[in-house]
Motif scaffolding. Structure first.
Motif, PDB file in Angstrom:
ATOM      1  N   THR A   1       0.877  -1.173   0.000  1.00  0.00           N
ATOM      2  CA  THR A   1       0.000   0.000   0.000  1.00  0.00           C
ATOM      3  C   THR A   1       0.910   1.218   0.000  1.00  0.00           C
ATOM      4  O   THR A   1       1.892   1.271   0.745  1.00  0.00           O
ATOM      5  CB  THR A   1      -0.976   0.024   1.191  1.00  0.00           C
ATOM      6  N   VAL A   2       0.611   2.183  -0.872  1.00  0.00           N
ATOM      7  CA  VAL A   2       1.462   3.356  -1.025  1.00  0.00           C
ATOM      8  C   VAL A   2       0.584   4.598  -1.062  1.00  0.00           C
ATOM      9  O   VAL A   2      -0.648   4.519  -1.013  1.00  0.00           O
ATOM     10  CB  VAL A   2       2.307   3.266  -2.318  1.00  0.00           C
ATOM     11  N   LEU A   3       1.221   5.742  -1.154  1.00  0.00           N
ATOM     12  CA  LEU A   3       0.483   6.987  -1.344  1.00  0.00           C
ATOM     13  C   LEU A   3       0.279   7.206  -2.837  1.00  0.00           C
ATOM     14  O   LEU A   3       1.224   7.096  -3.624  1.00  0.00           O
ATOM     15  CB  LEU A   3       1.238   8.166  -0.741  1.00  0.00           C
ATOM     16  N   GLY A   4      -0.940   7.517  -3.224  1.00  0.00           N
ATOM     17  CA  GLY A   4      -1.227   7.793  -4.624  1.00  0.00           C
ATOM     18  C   GLY A   4      -0.786   9.188  -5.016  1.00  0.00           C
ATOM     19  O   GLY A   4      -0.223   9.949  -4.209  1.00  0.00           O
ATOM     20  N   GLU A   5      -1.049   9.549  -6.256  1.00  0.00           N
ATOM     21  CA  GLU A   5      -0.610  10.851  -6.767  1.00  0.00           C
ATOM     22  C   GLU A   5      -1.296  12.008  -6.062  1.00  0.00           C
ATOM     23  O   GLU A   5      -0.766  13.120  -6.024  1.00  0.00           O
ATOM     24  CB  GLU A   5      -0.875  10.909  -8.274  1.00  0.00           C
ATOM     25  N   THR A   6      -2.453  11.772  -5.470  1.00  0.00           N
ATOM     26  CA  THR A   6      -3.138  12.825  -4.709  1.00  0.00           C
ATOM     27  C   THR A   6      -2.744  12.831  -3.240  1.00  0.00           C
ATOM     28  O   THR A   6      -3.211  13.666  -2.473  1.00  0.00           O
ATOM     29  CB  THR A   6      -4.660  12.645  -4.811  1.00  0.00           C
ATOM     30  N   GLY A   7      -1.890  11.889  -2.833  1.00  0.00           N
ATOM     31  CA  GLY A   7      -1.479  11.802  -1.440  1.00  0.00           C
ATOM     32  C   GLY A   7      -2.338  10.886  -0.597  1.00  0.00           C
ATOM     33  O   GLY A   7      -2.039  10.678   0.586  1.00  0.00           O
ATOM     34  N   ALA A   8      -3.402  10.315  -1.175  1.00  0.00           N
ATOM     35  CA  ALA A   8      -4.270   9.385  -0.438  1.00  0.00           C
ATOM     36  C   ALA A   8      -3.704   7.969  -0.549  1.00  0.00           C
ATOM     37  O   ALA A   8      -3.136   7.596  -1.583  1.00  0.00           O
ATOM     38  CB  ALA A   8      -5.678   9.424  -1.004  1.00  0.00           C
ATOM     39  N   PRO A   9      -3.851   7.142   0.500  1.00  0.00           N
ATOM     40  CA  PRO A   9      -3.340   5.764   0.432  1.00  0.00           C
ATOM     41  C   PRO A   9      -4.064   4.944  -0.631  1.00  0.00           C
ATOM     42  O   PRO A   9      -5.270   5.083  -0.839  1.00  0.00           O
ATOM     43  CB  PRO A   9      -3.630   5.219   1.840  1.00  0.00           C
ATOM     44  N   THR A  10      -3.309   4.090  -1.287  1.00  0.00           N
ATOM     45  CA  THR A  10      -3.901   3.175  -2.265  1.00  0.00           C
ATOM     46  C   THR A  10      -4.493   1.968  -1.550  1.00  0.00           C
ATOM     47  O   THR A  10      -4.151   1.679  -0.399  1.00  0.00           O
ATOM     48  CB  THR A  10      -2.829   2.691  -3.250  1.00  0.00           C
ATOM     49  N   PRO A  11      -5.370   1.225  -2.220  1.00  0.00           N
ATOM     50  CA  PRO A  11      -5.892  -0.006  -1.615  1.00  0.00           C
ATOM     51  C   PRO A  11      -4.759  -1.010  -1.367  1.00  0.00           C
ATOM     52  O   PRO A  11      -3.753  -1.029  -2.078  1.00  0.00           O
ATOM     53  CB  PRO A  11      -6.865  -0.532  -2.671  1.00  0.00           C
ATOM     54  N   VAL A  12      -4.939  -1.828  -0.361  1.00  0.00           N
ATOM     55  CA  VAL A  12      -3.965  -2.889  -0.078  1.00  0.00           C
ATOM     56  C   VAL A  12      -3.967  -3.872  -1.245  1.00  0.00           C
ATOM     57  O   VAL A  12      -5.033  -4.331  -1.685  1.00  0.00           O
ATOM     58  CB  VAL A  12      -4.321  -3.611   1.233  1.00  0.00           C
ATOM     59  N   ALA A  13      -2.775  -4.208  -1.752  1.00  0.00           N
ATOM     60  CA  ALA A  13      -2.671  -5.081  -2.922  1.00  0.00           C
ATOM     61  C   ALA A  13      -1.644  -6.179  -2.670  1.00  0.00           C
ATOM     62  O   ALA A  13      -0.466  -5.882  -2.433  1.00  0.00           O
ATOM     63  CB  ALA A  13      -2.275  -4.277  -4.149  1.00  0.00           C
TER      64      ALA A  13
END
Length: 524
Positions: A391-403
């Protein structure tokens, strides 16, 4: 029908969470319901890598290859990388990898177009212990807080050491190596020097004895070579190759892996030194440097509260200077919660649950992840080598879904370069001429040794030291024996600042004020 079209709604939501439009690192492909979906790549946006991260997992689960994979792609996009190589098997990043059925099979599974490639690398070694350009720090630059941790001093002893550093600074006594520090401690507990600290708390004989014994034991373990000059300029970690790729600086640590307090604290010194010298950048299109801090639990073990607070502040503030820090360890619980809270990107490899402590660590790790569509407790114990939960920070700064992710294969050599190959690379390095040869100049040890002895006392021995740099001539009209000058007058009158100017430059113009870790700031 493609993988993306066949996905259930929840898996499609995960895939969409990693569909970034800008530059990114390709980690691998989504794992869902036992299938590896090459059409659903899992990525980390390049601009968020200065938001720090964690790479965790049990021994043998593939953490080292994850570091190699990330470092390759960062270098390819012009970002310099620092890797702490604990086991000595990351040097292969400088050589093209070798194709085999396993590599090609993994590439096909994750949709990777694999081709062998080596990347520009610089090999470093603490104090020259091992294959690499020697990395040294002066005692002054290292500072009392980090040195106290290396010497395992308690809070009272750490405060006394800080007082000793303060005294040396104010008197112009440069602490280059451990002999310099020992000489200042011995002077301050002598009849002549005891009064020097009287007005600011003094230095007890008991505390001085502990510090001196700790220094002696430290040197007996072969640690003296790590302190001295020429001091390594951490700006050399920020270089790019002529073709625009970032240089990967690999700090070889196998020769000192039995001294974990030393190498983990040295890594913190390098990070703190970068923090001091780099200007503020704010949000960046790509990081200025990504720093991988391996065996991170060693840094935090037995650390004082003040030390942990300093680490937390450094990690929080260095982000705005364009530096990303990835801590590499076995479980997230190895990293204090205040530091863990600063880490925006997570790559979690498999965990084992063989013991009650393992099971407790597993449950604690699961709680650190956001809500997900997976049964993480089951997933984390069932991941194979080279697989991870991301899980990482997306381009908007929001966390991505767990993958759940099957990771790509590195393109460089997945193994060490042999010793002769490393030695050749070191000799051909542009840094070799600057750092290979140790320098022993006039500093606190010589200054104090050259003090006129008390009546009838023999001249202090100076065995074991190289000849000091020539000093400036004494000022005409210097005081004679019947009117002995003070220590301050001797130091200033003997040309200490000219001696400093003749040094390799690591201490020129340094400020007396100290940083979060007590390390001296340097002007580049």
């Amino acid at each position: 029908m493609s993988d993306s079209e066949a996905l259930p709604a929840e898996a499609e939501r995960i895939r969409a969470g990693y569909a970034f439009t800008g530059p990114a690192l390709d980690l691998g492909a989504l794992l869902w319901d036992g299938r590896c979906l090459a059409g659903a790549p899992v990525r980390i946006p390049l601009p968020v890598l200065n938001r720090h991260g964690l790479v965790a997992g049990a021994t043998g689960t593939g953490k080292t290859k994850t570091l190699q994979l990330m470092a390759e792609q960062l270098s390819a996009q012009g970002v310099p990388v620092f890797l702490a190589d604990i086991k000595g098997d990351l040097s292969g990043i400088s050589r093209p990898g070798v194709s085999n059925d396993r590599v090609q099979g993994r590439a096909a599974e994750v949709g990777q177009s694999w081709a062998p490639a080596g990347f520009p690398a610089e090999f470093l070694a603490l104090g020259g212990s091992g294959h690499g350009i020697p990395v040294r720090a002066t005692v002054t630059s290292f500072g009392p807080v980090l040195l106290s941790k290396v010497l395992r001093l308690n809070q009272t002893q750490e405060q006394s050491l800080g007082l000793i550093f303060h005294y040396a600074d104010t008197k112009g006594l440069d602490l280059v190596d451990l002999k310099d520090l020992r000489a200042v401690v011995a002077f301050l507990t002598s009849d002549e020097g005891r009064a020097e600290l009287k007005d600011i708390g003094g230095l007890s004989d008991a505390t001085a004895g502990v510090i001196l014994r700790s220094l002696t034991a430290f040197e007996a373990q072969g640690m003296a070579d790590f302190f001295g000059e020429p001091e390594f300029d951490t700006a050399d970690l920020l270089r790019t190759a002529p073709d625009g790729r970032g240089v990967v600086s690999v700090l070889e640590l196998p020769a000192v892996q039995d001294r974990p307090q030393l190498f983990s604290t040295f890594l913190m010194w390098m990070l703190a030194d970068l923090f001091h010298d780099l200007p503020e950048l704010g949000d960046v299109d790509k990081p200025r440097l990504v720093f991988f801090f391996d065996e991170a639990h060693l840094l935090f073990s037995d650390a004082s509260r003040a030390f942990l607070e300093s680490i937390t502040r450094t990690v929080r503030l260095i982000r705005s200077k364009g530096v990303g820090v990835f801590f590499v360890t076995q479980t997230p619980k190895d990293v204090p919660s205040d530091v863990l809270g600063q880490l925006g990107n997570r790559v979690q490899h498999a965990l084992r649950a063989f013991t009650p402590d393992d099971q407790k660590a597993l449950k604690a790790t699961v709680r650190t992840f956001p809500d997900s569509a997976y049964d993480l407790e089951e997933l984390l114990t069932g991941l194979g080598t080279g697989e991870a939960v991301v899980t990482v920070l997306g381009e908007t700064g929001a966390p991505t879904p767990v993958a759940a992710t099957r990771l790509r294969a590195p393109r460089s050599l997945m193994g060490p370069v042999d010793g002769p190959g490393l030695d050749l690379a070191v000799r051909e390095s542009a840094l070799h001429g600057r750092y290979a040869q140790a320098v022993d100049r006039e500093s606190a040890y010589e200054r104090l040794s050259e003090r006129p002895p008390a009546a009838g006392a023999p001249e202090p021995a100076r065995a074991g030291r190289a000849a000091p740099a020539p000093r400036a001539a004494r000022t005409p009209g210097a005081k004679g024996p019947e009117e002995e000058p003070s220590l301050v007058e001797q130091v200033v009158g003997s040309g200490v600042f000219k001696s400093l100017a003749r040094s390799v430059g690591t201490q020129i113009g340094r400020e007396i004020t100290r940083s979060l870790f007590g390390t001296a700031r340097r002007r580049r």
